[in-house]
Motif scaffolding. Structure first.
Motif, PDB file in Angstrom:
ATOM      1  N   GLY A 116       5.311  13.820 -10.962  1.00 45.13           N
ATOM      2  CA  GLY A 116       6.512  13.478 -11.710  1.00 45.13           C
ATOM      3  C   GLY A 116       6.370  13.753 -13.194  1.00 45.13           C
ATOM      4  O   GLY A 116       5.327  14.207 -13.665  1.00 45.13           O
ATOM      5  N   PRO A 117       7.420  13.461 -13.926  1.00 48.78           N
ATOM      6  CA  PRO A 117       7.386  13.638 -15.378  1.00 48.78           C
ATOM      7  C   PRO A 117       6.328  12.717 -16.011  1.00 48.78           C
ATOM      8  O   PRO A 117       6.241  11.537 -15.673  1.00 48.78           O
ATOM      9  CB  PRO A 117       8.782  13.228 -15.842  1.00 48.78           C
ATOM     10  N   VAL A 118       5.536  13.263 -16.909  1.00 48.64           N
ATOM     11  CA  VAL A 118       4.444  12.523 -17.533  1.00 48.64           C
ATOM     12  C   VAL A 118       4.953  11.310 -18.301  1.00 48.64           C
ATOM     13  O   VAL A 118       4.280  10.272 -18.350  1.00 48.64           O
ATOM     14  CB  VAL A 118       3.634  13.459 -18.469  1.00 48.64           C
ATOM     15  N   ASP A 119       6.141  11.397 -18.864  1.00 40.58           N
ATOM     16  CA  ASP A 119       6.666  10.278 -19.646  1.00 40.58           C
ATOM     17  C   ASP A 119       6.960   9.051 -18.785  1.00 40.58           C
ATOM     18  O   ASP A 119       7.121   7.949 -19.305  1.00 40.58           O
ATOM     19  CB  ASP A 119       7.903  10.686 -20.438  1.00 40.58           C
ATOM     20  N   THR A 155       0.823  -1.202   0.000  1.00 34.32           N
ATOM     21  CA  THR A 155       0.000   0.000   0.000  1.00 34.32           C
ATOM     22  C   THR A 155       0.860   1.256   0.000  1.00 34.32           C
ATOM     23  O   THR A 155       0.580   2.224  -0.725  1.00 34.32           O
ATOM     24  CB  THR A 155      -0.963  -0.001   1.203  1.00 34.32           C
ATOM     25  N   GLN A 156       1.919   1.265   0.802  1.00 33.10           N
ATOM     26  CA  GLN A 156       2.829   2.415   0.822  1.00 33.10           C
ATOM     27  C   GLN A 156       3.452   2.636  -0.549  1.00 33.10           C
ATOM     28  O   GLN A 156       3.539   3.770  -1.034  1.00 33.10           O
ATOM     29  CB  GLN A 156       3.933   2.208   1.858  1.00 33.10           C
ATOM     30  N   LEU A 157       3.874   1.557  -1.155  1.00 35.64           N
ATOM     31  CA  LEU A 157       4.511   1.664  -2.466  1.00 35.64           C
ATOM     32  C   LEU A 157       3.512   2.147  -3.521  1.00 35.64           C
ATOM     33  O   LEU A 157       3.839   3.009  -4.342  1.00 35.64           O
ATOM     34  CB  LEU A 157       5.116   0.312  -2.849  1.00 35.64           C
ATOM     35  N   GLN A 158       2.291   1.629  -3.485  1.00 31.60           N
ATOM     36  CA  GLN A 158       1.269   2.098  -4.418  1.00 31.60           C
ATOM     37  C   GLN A 158       1.018   3.593  -4.240  1.00 31.60           C
ATOM     38  O   GLN A 158       0.908   4.333  -5.221  1.00 31.60           O
ATOM     39  CB  GLN A 158      -0.050   1.349  -4.204  1.00 31.60           C
ATOM     40  N   THR A 159       0.931   4.042  -3.008  1.00 32.70           N
ATOM     41  CA  THR A 159       0.691   5.454  -2.728  1.00 32.70           C
ATOM     42  C   THR A 159       1.812   6.317  -3.288  1.00 32.70           C
ATOM     43  O   THR A 159       1.568   7.374  -3.882  1.00 32.70           O
ATOM     44  CB  THR A 159       0.545   5.682  -1.210  1.00 32.70           C
ATOM     45  N   ILE A 160       3.036   5.862  -3.126  1.00 36.22           N
ATOM     46  CA  ILE A 160       4.175   6.611  -3.665  1.00 36.22           C
ATOM     47  C   ILE A 160       4.088   6.687  -5.185  1.00 36.22           C
ATOM     48  O   ILE A 160       4.300   7.756  -5.773  1.00 36.22           O
ATOM     49  CB  ILE A 160       5.505   5.986  -3.206  1.00 36.22           C
ATOM     50  N   ALA A 214      13.202   8.511  -4.346  1.00 35.88           N
ATOM     51  CA  ALA A 214      12.941   9.248  -5.585  1.00 35.88           C
ATOM     52  C   ALA A 214      11.847  10.285  -5.376  1.00 35.88           C
ATOM     53  O   ALA A 214      11.953  11.423  -5.861  1.00 35.88           O
ATOM     54  CB  ALA A 214      12.542   8.282  -6.698  1.00 35.88           C
ATOM     55  N   LEU A 215      10.803   9.924  -4.642  1.00 34.40           N
ATOM     56  CA  LEU A 215       9.720  10.868  -4.362  1.00 34.40           C
ATOM     57  C   LEU A 215      10.235  12.031  -3.519  1.00 34.40           C
ATOM     58  O   LEU A 215       9.938  13.191  -3.794  1.00 34.40           O
ATOM     59  CB  LEU A 215       8.557  10.168  -3.656  1.00 34.40           C
ATOM     60  N   THR A 216      11.037  11.733  -2.518  1.00 34.37           N
ATOM     61  CA  THR A 216      11.602  12.774  -1.657  1.00 34.37           C
ATOM     62  C   THR A 216      12.448  13.745  -2.470  1.00 34.37           C
ATOM     63  O   THR A 216      12.331  14.964  -2.317  1.00 34.37           O
ATOM     64  CB  THR A 216      12.443  12.145  -0.527  1.00 34.37           C
ATOM     65  N   GLU A 217      13.288  13.222  -3.353  1.00 31.53           N
ATOM     66  CA  GLU A 217      14.123  14.080  -4.199  1.00 31.53           C
ATOM     67  C   GLU A 217      13.272  14.941  -5.122  1.00 31.53           C
ATOM     68  O   GLU A 217      13.547  16.129  -5.306  1.00 31.53           O
ATOM     69  CB  GLU A 217      15.079  13.238  -5.033  1.00 31.53           C
ATOM     70  N   LEU A 218      12.242  14.351  -5.696  1.00 32.45           N
ATOM     71  CA  LEU A 218      11.370  15.079  -6.602  1.00 32.45           C
ATOM     72  C   LEU A 218      10.639  16.203  -5.872  1.00 32.45           C
ATOM     73  O   LEU A 218      10.591  17.335  -6.342  1.00 32.45           O
ATOM     74  CB  LEU A 218      10.358  14.123  -7.238  1.00 32.45           C
ATOM     75  N   VAL A 219      10.121  15.902  -4.692  1.00 31.84           N
ATOM     76  CA  VAL A 219       9.411  16.914  -3.904  1.00 31.84           C
ATOM     77  C   VAL A 219      10.381  18.006  -3.460  1.00 31.84           C
ATOM     78  O   VAL A 219      10.065  19.195  -3.520  1.00 31.84           O
ATOM     79  CB  VAL A 219       8.696  16.266  -2.702  1.00 31.84           C
ATOM     80  N   LEU A 246      10.566  -0.200  -2.315  1.00 26.94           N
ATOM     81  CA  LEU A 246       9.952   0.820  -1.479  1.00 26.94           C
ATOM     82  C   LEU A 246      10.981   1.865  -1.066  1.00 26.94           C
ATOM     83  O   LEU A 246      10.745   3.067  -1.182  1.00 26.94           O
ATOM     84  CB  LEU A 246       9.297   0.203  -0.236  1.00 26.94           C
ATOM     85  N   ALA A 247      12.134   1.423  -0.616  1.00 26.23           N
ATOM     86  CA  ALA A 247      13.179   2.352  -0.183  1.00 26.23           C
ATOM     87  C   ALA A 247      13.650   3.234  -1.340  1.00 26.23           C
ATOM     88  O   ALA A 247      13.789   4.457  -1.188  1.00 26.23           O
ATOM     89  CB  ALA A 247      14.350   1.580   0.417  1.00 26.23           C
TER      90      ALA A 247
END
Length: 80
Positions: free
Chosen positions: A24-27, A11-16, A70-75, A64-65
């Motif tokens: 994120g980038p649309v591509d 679930t955590q991974l799906q949410t991310i 990647a999400l943290t860097e993007l944000v 997950l890690a």
């Protein structure tokens, strides 16, 4: 025990991945969608065979890690 942990990880991974699709980038969306689909299939595997839990945890824990990072860097990049 493993069943709950496995569902939480998936679930955590799906949410991310959903978050990455939004910001994120649309591509990358087709890739993110394919990972969400794989995670949904993994949820079903847990429901059908509890013994698969350890295998699923092993399969997705590192993802997950990496994805969380990647999400943290993007944000962080969007904030700067």
């Amino acid at each position: 025990m493993y069943e709950t942990e496995t569902h939480q990880l998936l679930t955590q991974l799906q949410t991310i991945y959903w978050d990455l699709m939004e910001i994120g980038p649309v591509d990358r969306n087709p890739y993110y969608r394919s990972r969400i689909d794989a995670l949904e299939r993994a949820h079903q595997r847990v429901s059908h065979d509890i013994e698969d839990c350890q295998q699923i945890l092993d399969e997705f824990a590192s993802e997950l890690a990496i994805t969380r990072g990647a999400l943290t860097e993007l944000v962080s990049g969007k904030r700067n």
